[in-house]
Scaffold this motif. Sequence first.
Motif, PDB file in Angstrom:
ATOM      1  N   GLY A  41       3.268   1.079   2.981  1.00 13.47           N
ATOM      2  CA  GLY A  41       4.201   2.165   3.282  1.00 13.47           C
ATOM      3  C   GLY A  41       3.732   3.451   2.633  1.00 13.47           C
ATOM      4  N   THR A  42       4.249   4.547   3.119  1.00 13.45           N
ATOM      5  CA  THR A  42       3.905   5.845   2.558  1.00 13.45           C
ATOM      6  C   THR A  42       5.170   6.515   2.061  1.00 13.45           C
ATOM      7  OG1 THR A  42       2.016   6.045   3.998  1.00 13.45           O
ATOM      8  CG2 THR A  42       2.851   8.075   3.050  1.00 13.45           C
ATOM      9  N   GLY A  43       5.149   6.922   0.817  1.00 17.17           N
ATOM     10  CA  GLY A  43       6.295   7.607   0.247  1.00 17.17           C
ATOM     11  C   GLY A  43       6.028   9.092   0.153  1.00 17.17           C
ATOM     12  N   ARG A  44       6.845   9.758  -0.625  1.00 19.32           N
ATOM     13  CA  ARG A  44       6.695  11.196  -0.757  1.00 19.32           C
ATOM     14  C   ARG A  44       5.386  11.552  -1.448  1.00 19.32           C
ATOM     15  NH1 ARG A  44      11.908  12.050  -4.062  1.00 19.32           N
ATOM     16  NH2 ARG A  44      11.460   9.856  -4.348  1.00 19.32           N
ATOM     17  N   PHE A  45       4.968  10.697  -2.393  1.00 19.13           N
ATOM     18  CA  PHE A  45       3.874  11.112  -3.283  1.00 19.13           C
ATOM     19  C   PHE A  45       2.614  10.283  -3.169  1.00 19.13           C
ATOM     20  CE2 PHE A  45       8.018  11.397  -5.595  1.00 19.13           C
ATOM     21  CZ  PHE A  45       8.255  12.725  -5.258  1.00 19.13           C
TER      22      PHE A  45
ATOM     23  N   ALA B 271      -0.455  -4.541  -5.499  1.00 15.83           N
ATOM     24  CA  ALA B 271      -0.046  -3.367  -4.730  1.00 15.83           C
ATOM     25  C   ALA B 271      -0.739  -2.171  -5.363  1.00 15.83           C
ATOM     26  CB  ALA B 271       1.463  -3.195  -4.778  1.00 15.83           C
TER      27      ALA B 271
ATOM     28  N   VAL C 137       8.450  -4.372 -12.436  1.00 18.51           N
ATOM     29  CA  VAL C 137       7.183  -4.716 -11.802  1.00 18.51           C
ATOM     30  C   VAL C 137       6.085  -4.729 -12.865  1.00 18.51           C
ATOM     31  CG1 VAL C 137       6.400  -2.376 -11.203  1.00 18.51           C
ATOM     32  CG2 VAL C 137       5.795  -4.294  -9.722  1.00 18.51           C
TER      33      VAL C 137
ATOM     34  N   THR D  56      -0.208  -2.430  -9.462  1.00 14.23           N
ATOM     35  CA  THR D  56       0.851  -3.299  -9.987  1.00 14.23           C
ATOM     36  C   THR D  56       0.805  -4.627  -9.253  1.00 14.23           C
ATOM     37  OG1 THR D  56       2.491  -2.594  -8.351  1.00 14.23           O
ATOM     38  CG2 THR D  56       2.418  -1.336 -10.405  1.00 14.23           C
ATOM     39  N   SER D  57       1.581  -5.578  -9.759  1.00 15.08           N
ATOM     40  CA  SER D  57       1.691  -6.835  -9.033  1.00 15.08           C
ATOM     41  C   SER D  57       2.369  -6.552  -7.693  1.00 15.08           C
ATOM     42  CB  SER D  57       2.511  -7.832  -9.843  1.00 15.08           C
ATOM     43  OG  SER D  57       3.806  -7.319 -10.056  1.00 15.08           O
ATOM     44  N   LEU D  58       2.072  -7.406  -6.731  1.00 11.79           N
ATOM     45  CA  LEU D  58       2.632  -7.241  -5.388  1.00 11.79           C
ATOM     46  C   LEU D  58       4.009  -7.896  -5.349  1.00 11.79           C
ATOM     47  CD1 LEU D  58       1.816  -6.308  -2.454  1.00 11.79           C
ATOM     48  CD2 LEU D  58       1.165  -8.682  -2.069  1.00 11.79           C
ATOM     49  N   CYS D  59       5.020  -7.136  -4.985  1.00 10.08           N
ATOM     50  CA  CYS D  59       6.365  -7.705  -4.927  1.00 10.08           C
ATOM     51  C   CYS D  59       6.546  -8.489  -3.641  1.00 10.08           C
ATOM     52  CB  CYS D  59       7.425  -6.610  -4.989  1.00 10.08           C
ATOM     53  SG  CYS D  59       7.417  -5.704  -6.518  1.00 10.08           S
TER      54      CYS D  59
ATOM     55  N   THR E 177      13.176  -5.076  -0.412  1.00 12.06           N
ATOM     56  CA  THR E 177      13.913  -4.175  -1.297  1.00 12.06           C
ATOM     57  C   THR E 177      15.413  -4.287  -0.980  1.00 12.06           C
ATOM     58  OG1 THR E 177      13.799  -2.329   0.245  1.00 12.06           O
ATOM     59  CG2 THR E 177      12.004  -2.525  -1.342  1.00 12.06           C
TER      60      THR E 177
ATOM     61  N   ASP F 170      13.807   7.895 -10.722  1.00  9.45           N
ATOM     62  CA  ASP F 170      13.862   7.695  -9.267  1.00  9.45           C
ATOM     63  C   ASP F 170      14.448   6.320  -8.945  1.00  9.45           C
ATOM     64  OD1 ASP F 170      13.536   8.600  -6.670  1.00  9.45           O
ATOM     65  OD2 ASP F 170      11.411   8.073  -6.545  1.00  9.45           O
TER      66      ASP F 170
ATOM     67  N   LYS G 111      16.578   3.828  -7.195  1.00  6.16           N
ATOM     68  CA  LYS G 111      17.238   3.795  -5.884  1.00  6.16           C
ATOM     69  C   LYS G 111      16.959   2.434  -5.264  1.00  6.16           C
ATOM     70  CE  LYS G 111      13.235   6.030  -3.764  1.00  6.16           C
ATOM     71  NZ  LYS G 111      12.738   7.131  -2.948  1.00  6.16           N
TER      72      LYS G 111
ATOM     73  N   LYS H  57      15.503   1.630  -2.679  1.00  8.76           N
ATOM     74  CA  LYS H  57      14.130   1.467  -2.159  1.00  8.76           C
ATOM     75  C   LYS H  57      13.163   1.025  -3.250  1.00  8.76           C
ATOM     76  CE  LYS H  57      13.834   4.449   1.871  1.00  8.76           C
ATOM     77  NZ  LYS H  57      13.113   5.581   2.496  1.00  8.76           N
TER      78      LYS H  57
ATOM     79  N   ASP I 140       8.322   1.651  -9.579  1.00 10.25           N
ATOM     80  CA  ASP I 140       8.207   3.107  -9.441  1.00 10.25           C
ATOM     81  C   ASP I 140       8.788   3.933 -10.578  1.00 10.25           C
ATOM     82  OD1 ASP I 140       6.760   4.323  -7.542  1.00 10.25           O
ATOM     83  OD2 ASP I 140       8.432   4.940  -6.280  1.00 10.25           O
TER      84      ASP I 140
HETATM   85  P1  ATP Z   1       9.492   7.559  -2.319  1.00  9.35           P
HETATM   86  O1  ATP Z   1       8.148   8.141  -2.235  1.00  9.35           O
HETATM   87  O2  ATP Z   1      10.523   8.492  -1.941  1.00  9.35           O
HETATM   88  O3  ATP Z   1       9.730   6.867  -3.620  1.00  9.35           O
HETATM   89  P2  ATP Z   1       9.243   4.965  -1.140  1.00  9.35           P
HETATM   90  O4  ATP Z   1       9.877   4.253  -2.290  1.00  9.35           O
HETATM   91  O5  ATP Z   1       9.496   4.416   0.226  1.00  9.35           O
HETATM   92  O6  ATP Z   1       9.640   6.479  -1.134  1.00  9.35           O
HETATM   93  P3  ATP Z   1       6.669   4.268  -2.217  1.00  9.35           P
HETATM   94  O7  ATP Z   1       7.226   4.006  -3.564  1.00  9.35           O
HETATM   95  O8  ATP Z   1       5.413   5.043  -2.131  1.00  9.35           O
HETATM   96  O9  ATP Z   1       7.676   5.045  -1.293  1.00  9.35           O
HETATM   97  O10 ATP Z   1       6.479   2.886  -1.493  1.00  9.35           O
HETATM   98  C1  ATP Z   1       5.943   2.781  -0.205  1.00  9.35           C
HETATM   99  C2  ATP Z   1       6.178   1.374   0.318  1.00  9.35           C
HETATM  100  O11 ATP Z   1       5.481   0.419  -0.474  1.00  9.35           O
HETATM  101  C3  ATP Z   1       7.639   0.970   0.278  1.00  9.35           C
HETATM  102  O12 ATP Z   1       7.934   0.262   1.470  1.00  9.35           O
HETATM  103  C4  ATP Z   1       7.725   0.048  -0.900  1.00  9.35           C
HETATM  104  O13 ATP Z   1       8.747  -0.918  -0.711  1.00  9.35           O
HETATM  105  C5  ATP Z   1       6.365  -0.587  -0.929  1.00  9.35           C
HETATM  106  N1  ATP Z   1       5.966  -0.989  -2.294  1.00  9.35           N
HETATM  107  C6  ATP Z   1       5.909  -0.200  -3.380  1.00  9.35           C
HETATM  108  N2  ATP Z   1       5.521  -0.877  -4.466  1.00  9.35           N
HETATM  109  C7  ATP Z   1       5.329  -2.155  -4.071  1.00  9.35           C
HETATM  110  C8  ATP Z   1       4.935  -3.375  -4.736  1.00  9.35           C
HETATM  111  N3  ATP Z   1       4.631  -3.411  -6.037  1.00  9.35           N
HETATM  112  N4  ATP Z   1       4.866  -4.498  -4.002  1.00  9.35           N
HETATM  113  C9  ATP Z   1       5.153  -4.488  -2.676  1.00  9.35           C
HETATM  114  N5  ATP Z   1       5.520  -3.386  -1.998  1.00  9.35           N
HETATM  115  C10 ATP Z   1       5.609  -2.226  -2.669  1.00  9.35           C
END
Ligand code: ATP
Length: 325
Positions: A42-46, A59, A92, A108-111, A115, A155, A157, A159, A172
């Motif tokens: 996935g792609t987040g804000r940062f 991850a 995590v 990090t470890s893969l979750c 969520t 942060d 939340k 998610k 995060d």
């Molecule tokens: P924001 O940037 O606003 O925090 P976000 O939480 O969706 O938004 P990311 O934290 O970059 O963005 O995460 C992107 C995706 O990767 C999300 O779907 C998140 O659930 C997934 N993800 C993040 N960390 C892990 C992890 N350790 N294991 C599995 N999936 C992860």
Amino acid sequence: GRGDSLDLHNKHPDERWPRQNSLSMKEWDIPYDELKLFEVIGTGRFGTVFRGSWHGAVAVKVLHVLSDDCVPLDTFKHEVATFRKTRHENLVLFMGACMKPPRLAIVTSLCKGMTLYTHIHLRKDKFTANKSVIVAQQISQGMGYLHARGIIHKDLKTKNIFLENGKVVITDFGLFSVTKLCFGNKLVQSVRGDSLGIPAGWLCYLAPELCRALTPHASLHLPFSKATDVYAFGTVWYELLCGEYPFKSQPPEAVIWQVGKGVKQSLANMQASRDIKDILMLCWSYRSAERPDFPHLLSTLQKLPRKRLARSPSHPVHLSRSADS
Ligand code: ATP
């Protein structure tokens, strides 16, 4: 080699890292080439999160870095240094980081599992009051640990909270300021400008003092604190219980305005006991000093009477507590 020997020569005089810190930082430095990146999760804000491999499944969050001068390397290293101090069931597992610009990444470890956001908002899974309490207790435990170590999540939340076979894993944490340094401008502009630029469901986690700081010309330094984390926890608690965000379908400007002057989401239509609503109201207190801390929240949650299924209504609930656990 890659400069594995102690690199004390090109340190700046106002060195922030004492000697043993530099040494131990090396242990967490993962050469980018050692990482295998697979598909994008996935792609987040940062940053963009990849499923990857480094001595097993991981991850990898690769930070979006726009230009070299925007790389706040010291801040990034500082946040990594914070991250590596965390060891808790409900957090995590931090494994390391790539710290050579322009490649900045957190490993990090893969979750496994999904969520809370996916459970609540996408799958519309219903959490019973009992299940919500169990989840909230684990969040309080993880957050209490972070705060005891002096780490503010910034942060929190749904998610960023995974549920793995009933176990809460928070992700995060603490990375907000480094990314904010690069993207803070964009963030604030998007909040004040085009409504479409606002990440859905971000505002409702922001405490009044943060909402008030979201002015067009304010400094980018948002006043995050332990108490703003507690406010965000209140919103998570609301989502668990109601299955939706507070201030649902209201425009961002309206949310910022209302929260900034102390308006809270009404709980009139919420079916929950007084105790449960009281937790919400305390976490959402306008004055940050009136919000409880996580150890306090945990003990309040532990004292909530548990509803038991298959018990006659005439049987007082509190008498069944000892048999509950
Ligand atoms: P924001 O940037 O606003 O925090 P976000 O939480 O969706 O938004 P990311 O934290 O970059 O963005 O995460 C992107 C995706 O990767 C999300 O779907 C998140 O659930 C997934 N993800 C993040 N960390 C892990 C992890 N350790 N294991 C599995 N999936 C992860």
